[in-house]
Enzyme design. Structure first.
Site, short mmCIF file in Angstrom:
data_model
loop_
_atom_site.label_atom_id
_atom_site.label_comp_id
_atom_site.label_asym_id
_atom_site.label_seq_id
_atom_site.Cartn_x
_atom_site.Cartn_y
_atom_site.Cartn_z
N TYR A 1 0.85 -1.19 0.00
CA TYR A 1 0.00 0.00 0.00
C TYR A 1 0.88 1.23 0.00
O TYR A 1 1.82 1.32 0.81
CB TYR A 1 -0.89 -0.01 1.25
CG TYR A 1 -1.84 1.17 1.34
CD1 TYR A 1 -2.91 1.29 0.47
CD2 TYR A 1 -1.65 2.15 2.31
CE1 TYR A 1 -3.78 2.37 0.56
CE2 TYR A 1 -2.52 3.23 2.41
CZ TYR A 1 -3.59 3.33 1.53
OH TYR A 1 -4.45 4.39 1.62
N ASP B 1 9.34 2.76 -0.02
CA ASP B 1 8.28 3.44 0.72
C ASP B 1 8.49 3.09 2.19
O ASP B 1 8.15 2.00 2.66
CB ASP B 1 6.92 2.95 0.23
CG ASP B 1 5.77 3.64 0.98
OD1 ASP B 1 6.04 4.22 2.06
OD2 ASP B 1 4.63 3.58 0.50
N LYS C 1 4.08 9.85 8.76
CA LYS C 1 3.81 10.52 10.04
C LYS C 1 4.89 10.40 11.12
O LYS C 1 4.92 11.20 12.05
CB LYS C 1 2.48 9.98 10.58
CG LYS C 1 2.36 8.45 10.46
CD LYS C 1 1.07 8.04 9.76
CE LYS C 1 1.13 6.60 9.28
NZ LYS C 1 0.35 6.33 8.10
#
Ligand code: HOZ
Length: 425
Positions: free
Chosen positions: A142, A237, A265
């Site tokens: 994802y 990622d 984050k």
């Protein structure tokens, strides 16, 4: 009716599905989402006053625990000076300097507001740099919800059983090629079919959005070689692995160099932040220096930068935190593995450092197909058992469990006992 139930009932009337991000609707685990109103250390508290030992940690960033005093203080001080300027600041330069001076291959970095934005922008930069259009991603990985990447993605789309999202025109995904995680030959075939058309290959160096699926020996190294051979940009990622597996993320943990890296984050200590960075020659393509456009008023927001700098400074100054966290993960997931091995319930435990996940299947889980074989109704039963005893796990089979520096061995031993009650009743 509990307060959480009451608020969720109201939420469903005004927010799609009652939530602002699908997984947290608790749909696949058949529960009502707990409305969280406070978080401290390793605990969450809901509107009814129930406390939960938190294994979601805001999906990773609360690696030092919630409400860490130094981060709290940095945020309060920053707030006193205004919430947003939409202008350049010293702190964002300090943030970039801190990351560029400590993480291999990050020579320049650009702040954005989320992992989704970071990945979308990194791909644009890779395409601008190479002048090519196609990208390779892996099924079950994802990379946020931008159009081009919603192809057999993991996380919420997997939970909801939506392999390809509605609303994404074919044109947006026609250049997205899918390969099989941990299967280098599937990648090789794509490179051989399109030797001069692939701009980038993007991978979660540890799959953490189809449950946790670590890379097998040689997989990441093989991707590096293939990208170099075919002139494609290798994008790690690291929204989940960055500053979690270690200060240098998966690149350092597995000793494999990426060309671009994306963060989420964790670099804002939980505030809405993301970033993408990497090789100077690629990043120099980004506007205003180069022709690849990307912008954002809230990018490098002063409060988010203050929070992130406080967290990253602590992590950098205390490398022992990573050693302890990874040892704790190895011990904890190892103990769950031992419980599972003694149980009649078919299950396997995957883990990497402080990330882990139980799959309810007998077979090893090494990719999207094997992850999908997990019995999600068993996961739901396990989730409910744990929740009823004050343990807050990811409300989906296809997410990771996160440990933080403030989860104590005593607390984790209590969790092992509860897991034992479920697996060996
Ligand atoms: N899909 C996110 C985790 N991989 C969940 C985000 C959220 O619900 O906050």
């Amino acid at each position: 009716m509990t307060k959480s139930e009451e608020i969720f009932k109201r939420a469903k009337k005004v927010i799609p599905g009652g939530v602002n991000s699908p997984v947290r609707a608790f749909g696949s685990v058949g529960e009502t989402p707990r409305m969280i109103c406070q978080a401290d250390g390793a605990y969450l508290t809901d509107e009814d006053g129930f406390r939960y030992l938190d294994f979601v940690c805001s999906w990773g960033p609360m690696i030092l625990g919630h409400n860490h005093p130094a981060i709290y203080e940095a945020v309060v001080k920053a707030c006193e000076k205004g919430l947003s300027y939409g202008a350049a600041t010293r702190r964002e330069v300090e943030m970039a300097e801190l990351i560029c001076s400590s993480v291999p291959n990050i020579e320049m970095i650009r702040m954005v507001n989320s992992g989704t934005e970071a990945v979308m922008s990194a791909i644009r930069a890779a395409r601008g740099y190479t002048g090519r259009s196609k990208i390779i991603k892996f099924t079950g990985c994802y990379h946020g919800h931008s159009d081009a990447l919603l192809v057999q993605a993991g996380s919420g789309v997997m939970t909801a059983g939506i392999p390809d999202s509605a609303g994404v025109p074919e044109g947006c995904t026609k250049d997205t090629l899918s390969a099989v995680y941990n299967d280098l030959s599937s990648v090789e075939r794509l490179f051989e079919a399109f030797p001069e058309e692939i701009a980038a290959l993007i991978v979660e160096p540890v799959g953490a959005n189809m449950g946790v699926v670590p890379p097998e020996k040689g997989f990441l190294e093989g991707l590096r070689l293939l990208c170099s051979k075919f002139g494609a940009v290798l994008i790690f990622d690291e929204v989940i692995t960055g500053f979690r597996l270690g200060f240098t993320g998966a690149q350092g943990f597995f000793q494999v160099d990426a060309d671009l890296v994306t963060y989420g984050k964790i670099i804002g200590a939980g505030m809405p932040v993301g970033a993408y960075g990497g090789k100077r020659e690629i990043m120099e393509c980004v506007a205003p220096l180069g022709p690849v456009y990307q912008a954002g008023t809230l990018s490098g927001n002063p409060v988010a930068m203050a929070a992130g700098l406080a967290q990253l400074t602590i992590l950098k100054e205390h490398p022992e935190l990573y050693r302890e966290l990874n040892e704790k993960g190895e011990w904890f997931y190892g103990e769950i593995r031992r419980i599972v091995e003694r149980s009649e319930i078919p299950a396997v435990v995957n883990s990497c450092g402080s990330l882990g996940c139980i799959f309810f299947t007998k077979e090893p889980v090494r990719d999207y197909e094997s992850a999908k074989r997990s019995d999600t109704s068993r996961y739901a039963a396990y989730f409910s058992h744990m929740l009823s005893h004050g343990i807050y796990l990811a409300p989906s089979q296809f997410e990771a469990m996160f440990l933080s520096a403030v989860h104590t061995r005593e607390e984790l031993a209590g969790v092992l006992e509860l897991a034992g009650e479920f697996f060996i009743p």
